[in-house]
Motif scaffolding. Structure first.
Motif, short mmCIF file in Angstrom:
data_model
loop_
_atom_site.label_atom_id
_atom_site.label_comp_id
_atom_site.label_asym_id
_atom_site.label_seq_id
_atom_site.Cartn_x
_atom_site.Cartn_y
_atom_site.Cartn_z
N MET A 161 0.84 -1.18 0.00
CA MET A 161 0.00 0.00 0.00
C MET A 161 0.88 1.24 0.00
O MET A 161 1.97 1.25 0.58
N SER A 162 0.40 2.28 -0.67
CA SER A 162 1.10 3.57 -0.71
C SER A 162 0.51 4.46 0.37
O SER A 162 -0.67 4.86 0.28
N ARG A 163 1.31 4.77 1.38
CA ARG A 163 0.81 5.52 2.53
C ARG A 163 1.33 6.94 2.51
O ARG A 163 2.50 7.18 2.18
N PHE A 164 0.44 7.89 2.87
CA PHE A 164 0.78 9.30 2.89
C PHE A 164 0.34 9.88 4.24
O PHE A 164 -0.59 9.39 4.88
N ARG A 165 1.02 10.95 4.64
CA ARG A 165 0.71 11.62 5.90
C ARG A 165 -0.49 12.54 5.71
O ARG A 165 -0.52 13.36 4.78
N LEU A 166 -1.47 12.40 6.57
CA LEU A 166 -2.70 13.18 6.51
C LEU A 166 -2.64 14.29 7.55
O LEU A 166 -2.20 14.07 8.68
N ARG A 172 -5.15 6.27 12.41
CA ARG A 172 -4.56 7.20 13.38
C ARG A 172 -3.67 6.40 14.32
O ARG A 172 -4.10 5.40 14.90
N GLU A 173 -2.42 6.84 14.47
CA GLU A 173 -1.51 6.18 15.38
C GLU A 173 -1.75 6.64 16.82
O GLU A 173 -2.46 7.63 17.07
N ARG A 174 -1.14 5.95 17.73
CA ARG A 174 -1.28 6.31 19.15
C ARG A 174 -0.61 7.64 19.45
O ARG A 174 -0.91 8.28 20.45
N THR A 175 0.31 8.06 18.58
CA THR A 175 0.97 9.34 18.76
C THR A 175 0.14 10.50 18.24
O THR A 175 0.52 11.66 18.43
N GLY A 176 -0.99 10.22 17.58
CA GLY A 176 -1.83 11.27 17.05
C GLY A 176 -1.62 11.56 15.58
O GLY A 176 -2.29 12.44 15.02
N ARG A 177 -0.73 10.85 14.92
CA ARG A 177 -0.48 11.07 13.50
C ARG A 177 -1.53 10.35 12.66
O ARG A 177 -1.87 9.19 12.94
N TRP A 178 -2.00 11.02 11.63
CA TRP A 178 -2.99 10.45 10.72
C TRP A 178 -2.32 10.06 9.41
O TRP A 178 -1.41 10.76 8.94
N HIS A 179 -2.75 8.96 8.81
CA HIS A 179 -2.21 8.50 7.54
C HIS A 179 -3.35 8.04 6.64
O HIS A 179 -4.40 7.58 7.13
N ILE A 180 -3.15 8.16 5.34
CA ILE A 180 -4.05 7.63 4.35
C ILE A 180 -3.25 6.68 3.46
O ILE A 180 -2.18 7.02 2.97
N ALA A 181 -3.75 5.47 3.30
CA ALA A 181 -3.06 4.42 2.55
C ALA A 181 -3.95 3.95 1.41
O ALA A 181 -5.08 3.52 1.64
N PHE A 182 -3.43 4.05 0.20
CA PHE A 182 -4.18 3.62 -0.99
C PHE A 182 -3.83 2.18 -1.30
O PHE A 182 -2.65 1.80 -1.32
N ALA A 183 -4.85 1.37 -1.57
CA ALA A 183 -4.66 -0.05 -1.84
C ALA A 183 -4.25 -0.22 -3.30
O ALA A 183 -5.10 -0.42 -4.19
N ALA A 184 -2.97 -0.11 -3.55
CA ALA A 184 -2.43 -0.30 -4.90
C ALA A 184 -1.13 -1.09 -4.79
O ALA A 184 -0.20 -0.66 -4.09
N ILE A 185 -1.07 -2.24 -5.44
CA ILE A 185 0.10 -3.10 -5.36
C ILE A 185 1.12 -2.64 -6.39
O ILE A 185 0.84 -2.67 -7.60
N PRO A 186 2.31 -2.21 -5.98
CA PRO A 186 3.32 -1.78 -6.95
C PRO A 186 3.92 -2.97 -7.67
O PRO A 186 3.91 -4.09 -7.14
N PRO A 187 4.45 -2.79 -8.86
CA PRO A 187 5.08 -3.91 -9.58
C PRO A 187 6.36 -4.35 -8.90
O PRO A 187 7.03 -3.55 -8.24
N PRO A 188 6.74 -5.63 -9.01
CA PRO A 188 7.98 -6.09 -8.37
C PRO A 188 9.21 -5.49 -9.04
O PRO A 188 9.16 -5.01 -10.18
N VAL A 189 10.31 -5.52 -8.30
CA VAL A 189 11.57 -4.99 -8.82
C VAL A 189 12.12 -5.97 -9.85
O VAL A 189 12.22 -7.17 -9.57
N PRO A 190 12.48 -5.52 -11.04
CA PRO A 190 13.00 -6.45 -12.05
C PRO A 190 14.35 -7.00 -11.65
O PRO A 190 15.17 -6.33 -11.01
N ALA A 191 14.61 -8.25 -12.04
CA ALA A 191 15.88 -8.89 -11.73
C ALA A 191 17.00 -8.32 -12.59
O ALA A 191 16.77 -7.95 -13.74
#
Length: 398
Positions: A1-6, A151-170
């Motif tokens: 998931m791609s997470r961003f600070r809210l 929301r974390e216990r420290t009070g920080r909010w985050h938004i996480a988008f459900a998108a699977i990134p492609p794997p790293v090529p060999a």
């Protein structure tokens, strides 16, 4: 998931907490229904029946109708998925969600695509019943069909988008690397590199001990106790951020440099369990020392080295290129001559073979054995004793 600070405003934070409370209430209510089921009763209601009950509850209670129906229905869907995972044997039993510990909800469907880019660094998302909330754009925002706000216990909010990134090529070089995990050295590579996961600094450890002593003296339920708990949670959050950052960078680097990554197959969950109590046979009701304090310190060291998270992210990024190797006797086997003996391991850091005299770092020697796929038995150099009168055993077909 791609997470961003809210970054919600105080009014928006109050509305977000209200949505979290509704999602937590619906989850706990569904868990209570499911926990009351017994073999002599009818099957516990699943999502379709619970969604109908939710509609009736929203019509009867104004405080529940004030929340978002999408948030409350997704809480029921999440619980239904958790129950299915439990019956499938892939996850543990669903547990109760607690305030200040499990704060979050999920948005799906067309509402999840209401995102507006403000500039290069900022964007806003339209949360139902809350409005447009700003979040920091630290990377490209993926095109996702759902997102989760937490929301974390420290009070920080985050938004996480459900998108699977492609794997790293060999890289295609055909190189193989072995990874040995430890406590002092978080990861030792067969190339000779020693990697350490960052944790608390000396100053943070000193402050953490001071805050823990203050927490003991605080009165339960007081504002001072809440402030001290928030400060302790902040220290742990910074250490957790460093640990996750190290795991992401290390896993990406290994996935880009090597074609095959071999790592020892360790059962981290079983290794970090607390020791069972030892009843004293001479004194009924009493217990003997079981070295639980030393085991607790070892468990903290294992968790601080992020053993499980490193393998999980490697399997995500290097898809189908991670091989798990049996760790049996890899630390006692010489990577040069293959001699296996407990005396080879001089101490925790030095390996010296008693047969050929090969000397190397103990973790690097084990990583070389893992890279070679060596998993030997305790009688590696001893032929198996078979009776001469035993009838020949036919090999079973595959």
């Amino acid at each position: 998931m791609s997470r961003f600070r809210l970054y919600p405003t105080p009014e928006q934070e109050t509305a977000l907490l209200l949505q979290c409370g509704h999602a937590r209430y619906v989850w706990n209510l569904a868990l209570e229904q499911w926990s009351m089921w017994t073999r002599d009763k009818r099957p516990a209601p699943r999502y379709v029946e619970q969604a109908r009950q939710l509609t009736e509850a929203r019509a009867g209670f104004d405080w529940l109708r004030a929340g978002s129906q999408t948030v409350q229905q997704q809480a029921l869907r999440d619980f239904d998925q958790a129950v299915s995972n439990f019956y499938a044997g892939t996850h543990r039993r669903p547990t109760w969600r607690k305030a200040r510990l499990h704060e979050g909800f999920r948005i799906v469907g067309g509402q999840a695509s209401r995102i507006l880019r403000l500039n290069r660094k900022w964007a806003v998302v339209n949360v139902p019943k809350v409005g447009w909330v700003r979040f920091r754009v630290s990377r490209a925002v993926p095109d996702a069909k759902s997102y989760r706000i937490t929301r974390e216990r420290t009070g920080r909010w985050h938004i996480a988008f459900a998108a699977i990134p492609p794997p790293v090529p060999a890289p295609g070089s055909g190189e193989i690397v072995g990874v040995d995990r430890g406590v002092t050295t978080s990861a030792a590579l067969s190339t000779g590199e020693l990697l350490s996961c960052p944790g608390f600094s000396d100053g943070e450890l000193k402050r953490l001990k001071h805050l823990q002593r203050r927490l003991v003296r605080c009165q339960r339920g007081s504002n001072r106790r809440q402030r001290v708990r928030a400060a302790i949670a902040g220290l742990h959050a910074r250490a957790r951020d460093r640990r996750k950052d190290w795991v992401e960078k290390t896993s990406t680097d290994l996935a880009r440099r090597f074609d095959i990554i071999r790592i020892e197959d360790l059962r981290v969950a079983q290794m970090t369990r607390r020791p069972n109590p030892k009843p004293d046979p001479g004194r009924p009701g009493a217990y003997m020392p079981n070295k639980r304090c030393a085991k607790a310190g070892l468990n903290r060291g294992i968790r601080a080295s992020a053993w499980g998270l490193l393998v999980e992210r490697l399997e995500h990024k290097a898809l189908d290129r991670v091989e798990r190797v049996n760790p049996a006797y890899t630390s006692q086997t010489c990577s040069t001559c293959g001699h296996c003996a407990p005396a080879n391991r001089k101490n925790q850091a030095v390996f010296r073979c008693v047969a050929c005299g090969h000397q190397a770092d103990a973790d690097v020697n084990a990583a070389v054995n893992i890279a070679a796929g060596r998993a030997v038995s305790a009688r590696r150099e001893t032929p198996v004793q078979v009776s001469q009168k035993r009838e020949p055993q036919l090999a079973t077909s595959a």
